[in-house]
Motif scaffolding. Structure first.
Motif, short mmCIF file in Angstrom:
data_model
loop_
_atom_site.label_atom_id
_atom_site.label_comp_id
_atom_site.label_asym_id
_atom_site.label_seq_id
_atom_site.Cartn_x
_atom_site.Cartn_y
_atom_site.Cartn_z
N GLU A 1 -56.32 -34.21 -23.57
CA GLU A 1 -57.69 -33.99 -24.04
C GLU A 1 -57.72 -33.37 -25.43
O GLU A 1 -58.56 -33.71 -26.26
CB GLU A 1 -58.47 -33.10 -23.06
N TRP A 2 -56.81 -32.44 -25.69
CA TRP A 2 -56.83 -31.70 -26.94
C TRP A 2 -56.41 -32.55 -28.14
O TRP A 2 -56.60 -32.14 -29.28
CB TRP A 2 -55.94 -30.46 -26.84
N LEU A 3 -55.85 -33.73 -27.90
CA LEU A 3 -55.44 -34.62 -28.99
C LEU A 3 -56.63 -35.24 -29.71
O LEU A 3 -56.51 -35.70 -30.85
CB LEU A 3 -54.53 -35.73 -28.47
N GLU A 4 -57.79 -35.23 -29.07
CA GLU A 4 -59.00 -35.75 -29.70
C GLU A 4 -59.32 -34.93 -30.95
O GLU A 4 -59.46 -33.70 -30.89
CB GLU A 4 -60.18 -35.67 -28.73
N GLY A 5 -59.41 -35.60 -32.08
CA GLY A 5 -59.73 -34.94 -33.33
C GLY A 5 -58.58 -34.23 -34.01
O GLY A 5 -58.75 -33.63 -35.06
N LEU A 6 -57.39 -34.31 -33.43
CA LEU A 6 -56.24 -33.62 -34.00
C LEU A 6 -55.86 -34.18 -35.38
O LEU A 6 -55.21 -33.48 -36.17
CB LEU A 6 -55.05 -33.72 -33.05
N HIS A 7 -56.27 -35.40 -35.66
CA HIS A 7 -55.94 -36.00 -36.96
C HIS A 7 -56.41 -35.12 -38.13
O HIS A 7 -55.80 -35.13 -39.19
CB HIS A 7 -56.55 -37.40 -37.08
N GLU A 8 -57.49 -34.37 -37.91
CA GLU A 8 -57.99 -33.51 -38.99
C GLU A 8 -56.99 -32.41 -39.33
O GLU A 8 -56.75 -32.12 -40.50
CB GLU A 8 -59.34 -32.92 -38.58
N ARG A 9 -56.40 -31.79 -38.31
CA ARG A 9 -55.39 -30.75 -38.56
C ARG A 9 -54.10 -31.34 -39.10
O ARG A 9 -53.36 -30.67 -39.82
CB ARG A 9 -55.11 -29.97 -37.26
N LEU A 10 -53.85 -32.59 -38.77
CA LEU A 10 -52.64 -33.25 -39.25
C LEU A 10 -52.80 -33.76 -40.67
O LEU A 10 -51.81 -34.07 -41.33
CB LEU A 10 -52.28 -34.42 -38.33
N GLY A 11 -54.03 -33.88 -41.12
CA GLY A 11 -54.27 -34.38 -42.47
C GLY A 11 -54.10 -35.87 -42.59
O GLY A 11 -53.61 -36.37 -43.61
N ILE A 12 -54.54 -36.60 -41.57
CA ILE A 12 -54.41 -38.05 -41.58
C ILE A 12 -55.74 -38.69 -41.15
O ILE A 12 -56.48 -38.11 -40.35
CB ILE A 12 -53.25 -38.51 -40.66
N LYS A 13 -56.04 -39.84 -41.70
CA LYS A 13 -57.30 -40.51 -41.37
C LYS A 13 -57.29 -40.98 -39.92
O LYS A 13 -56.25 -41.34 -39.38
CB LYS A 13 -57.52 -41.70 -42.30
N PRO A 14 -58.46 -41.01 -39.27
CA PRO A 14 -58.50 -41.40 -37.86
C PRO A 14 -57.99 -42.82 -37.60
O PRO A 14 -57.45 -43.11 -36.53
CB PRO A 14 -59.99 -41.27 -37.49
N CYS A 15 -58.14 -43.71 -38.58
CA CYS A 15 -57.67 -45.09 -38.40
C CYS A 15 -56.15 -45.17 -38.43
O CYS A 15 -55.57 -46.21 -38.09
CB CYS A 15 -58.27 -46.01 -39.46
N ARG A 16 -55.49 -44.08 -38.82
CA ARG A 16 -54.03 -44.06 -38.88
C ARG A 16 -53.44 -43.15 -37.81
O ARG A 16 -52.27 -42.78 -37.87
CB ARG A 16 -53.58 -43.61 -40.27
#
Length: 251
Positions: A211-226
């Motif tokens: 569940e916590w992986l949702e939106g994690l791309h923001e902390r990773l610094g990567i676009k959601p499409c990637r």
């Protein structure tokens, strides 16, 4: 243009379909497999030529019964870290390649390079016949735990930074790498994204708590499409990459 599909199974286990081949990573042992996990894996590999990669012998990453588990596949070959080879009899490894850290191999039309892990076993850098480049870290990560000494934390970060430099030189289109919610560093996920700039980042090592992986791309610094965001065993997504350019497509 290379088209491929990634299917989430459980924890660090994913299936990557490219061309006529299914590459499977770190099938867990029976104690970590629920019925829906096994069903998702069987559905993903049924009738396919399969190469299974095992990064190390921890049972959340290695299924001693993998040949039986993959029985529905058309064919099964395996690439196993050397610590697995040390634990099991030689006759266990039919149609298998046992690999050591920091070596290069050619197996089943795959170019394989290994990195030493700072946990156990190896990480993999793989190039397919189509030219798709894949990094799968196993348990290689920035394990800078709060209860570690300052020297231990520094070593963990330096070790992972050096590994990320090598992965960057490889030029990964896909990076499967650990994220750890208990660590401010996310076990090095953001650092890997920054250094490697993969076309697609796949977070791993969630032990089913997705569940916590949702939106994690923001902390990773990567676009959601990637970013491959998954919730349940069998979740999948198809991607396309152009190896010679930075163009990214998702379909």
């Amino acid at each position: 243009m290379i088209k491929f599909k990634i299917t989430y199974i459980f924890h660090n286990c994913f299936v990557l379909d490219v061309g006529n081949l299914s590459i499977v990573f770190d099938i867990p042992a029976q104690r970590f497999r629920m019925r829906r996990t096994l069903s998702a894996l069987e559905e993903a590999i049924r009738g396919r030529d399969v190469v299974v990669f095992f990064s190390h012998s921890h049972l959340d990453h290695f299924a001693p019964d993998y040949m039986e588990v993959c029985g529905c596949a058309k064919s099964v070959k395996a690439v196993l870290a050397d610590d697995i080879g040390e634990m099991y009899q030689n006759d266990f490894f039919e149609n298998a390649l046992v690999v050591e850290p920091d070596e290069k191999y050619f197996f089943e039309n795959l170019k394989i390079e290994t990195l030493m892990s700072n946990d156990l076993g190896v990480a993999f850098m793989i190039e397919t016949a189509e030219g798709l480049k894949i990094y799968n870290g196993g348990d290689l990560a920035c394990w800078d735990w709060d209860n570690s000494s300052e020297a231990e934390q520094k070593f963990a970060k330096t070790f992972f930074e050096n590994a990320a430099d090598r992965i960057s030189e490889f030029g990964s289109h896909i990076a499967f790498s650990n994220v750890e919610r208990r660590l401010e560093s996310l076990a090095g996920g953001p650092l890997l994204v920054e250094k490697v700039q993969p076309h697609i980042f796949v977070p791993t090592h969630a032990l089913g708590r997705t569940e916590w992986l949702e939106g994690l791309h923001e902390r990773l610094g990567i676009k959601p499409c990637r970013y491959f965001n998954y919730r349940r065993p069998g979740d999948c997504c198809t991607f396309k990459v152009t190896p010679s350019a930075t163009l990214f497509e998702r379909g």
